[in-house]
Write a protein that holds these residues in place. Structure first.
Motif, PDB file in Angstrom:
ATOM      1  N   LEU A  96       0.828  -1.199   0.000  1.00  0.00           N
ATOM      2  CA  LEU A  96       0.000   0.000   0.000  1.00  0.00           C
ATOM      3  C   LEU A  96       0.867   1.256   0.000  1.00  0.00           C
ATOM      4  N   HIS A  97       1.965   1.230   0.776  1.00  0.00           N
ATOM      5  CA  HIS A  97       2.872   2.377   0.850  1.00  0.00           C
ATOM      6  C   HIS A  97       3.471   2.680  -0.519  1.00  0.00           C
ATOM      7  N   VAL A  98       3.983   1.645  -1.184  1.00  0.00           N
ATOM      8  CA  VAL A  98       4.598   1.842  -2.493  1.00  0.00           C
ATOM      9  C   VAL A  98       3.558   2.315  -3.512  1.00  0.00           C
ATOM     10  N   GLU A  99       2.388   1.703  -3.469  1.00  0.00           N
ATOM     11  CA  GLU A  99       1.311   2.090  -4.391  1.00  0.00           C
ATOM     12  C   GLU A  99       0.929   3.555  -4.186  1.00  0.00           C
ATOM     13  N   PHE A 100       0.837   3.966  -2.932  1.00  0.00           N
ATOM     14  CA  PHE A 100       0.502   5.361  -2.628  1.00  0.00           C
ATOM     15  C   PHE A 100       1.568   6.307  -3.174  1.00  0.00           C
ATOM     16  N   GLY A 101       2.848   5.966  -2.961  1.00  0.00           N
ATOM     17  CA  GLY A 101       3.928   6.837  -3.415  1.00  0.00           C
ATOM     18  C   GLY A 101       4.001   6.960  -4.918  1.00  0.00           C
TER      19      GLY A 101
END
Length: 237
Positions: A96-101
């Motif tokens: 989720l973190h990578v997708e958000f970034g």
């Protein structure tokens, strides 16, 4: 007098919200380069003294904008929930973190791209707290092979580096397997593969017990502090 002060506070809050939304709109449309004081003033309809009066300085405004944009990430993070497997939950949190970034490169760069020694943006601080909670859950099951602090720093730096690398690449050159490989390498480095059982290694035991120390209500505060100090020394060996 009280009514007047309340009205003034409400006016100030409304102006603050208007400035933040105007700046956030500029950020999403034109990137960080679009966040000039002049552009923000024109978009929000306020004079520059109002920005400094409300936010202290330009950095204070940028931190508020980052925190505003971070709310959508927090909502997504909360919606994930927690399962019985904290390591798998960490995997989902990483994704989720990578997708958000990657999906919000300007906002992500605003949160993480301007490293200041000893200083975190409010949004980055909130993200760190979420990660620390995830790491604590793993430690409590006895599956953490390094100290909580070291694990959090390693996962954070690996995730942040992976995200910035993907952002920097043209979309057609982004390898979706890169994030998975980096994620598994980081998780392997900080966790054991023994499953949610009590490990035999004394270091793992110390890490697990240290994570549970705040719940040891039979100990006095002084005893808890001393025990934590001992366990921290063992965990960092």
């Amino acid at each position: 007098m009280a009514a007047s002060a309340e009205a003034e506070a409400m006016k100030r809050d409304a102006t603050r919200e208007r400035i933040i939304k105007a700046a956030y709109g500029l950020l999403t449309e034109g990137g960080r380069e679009a966040l000039s004081t002049r552009a923000i003033c024109a978009e929000s309809g306020v004079q520059s003294p109002a920005i400094y009066r409300i936010f202290g300085d330009k950095q204070g405004l940028l931190d508020a904008v980052a925190d505003h944009g971070f709310e959508s990430y927090l909502a997504s993070k909360t919606s994930l929930g927690e399962t019985d497997d904290p390591v798998d939950d960490l995997r989902r949190g990483w994704d989720l973190h990578v997708e958000f970034g990657v999906g919000n490169p300007s906002l992500y760069s605003l949160i993480y791209g301007d490293a200041r020694p000893g200083v975190e943006t409010p949004a980055a601080r909130r993200a760190s707290a979420i990660l620390a909670h995830s790491i604590r859950r793993i430690a409590e099951t006895g599956r953490l092979r390094v100290s909580e602090e070291r694990a959090a720093l390693l996962v954070h730096s690996a995730g942040r580096g992976t995200t910035f690398t993907l952002i920097s690449l043209p979309e057609d050159q982004r390898d979706p397997a890169l994030s998975t490989l980096a994620r598994e390498a980081a998780i392997t480095a900080v966790t054991t593969d023994t499953g949610p059982t009590t490990p035999a290694d004394p270091t793992h035991l110390a890490i697990a017990l240290r994570a549970a120390t705040p719940r040891l209500t039979t100990l006095t505060p002084a005893e808890q502090t001393l025990l934590t100090e001992w366990l921290t020394r063992i965990a960092n060996t």
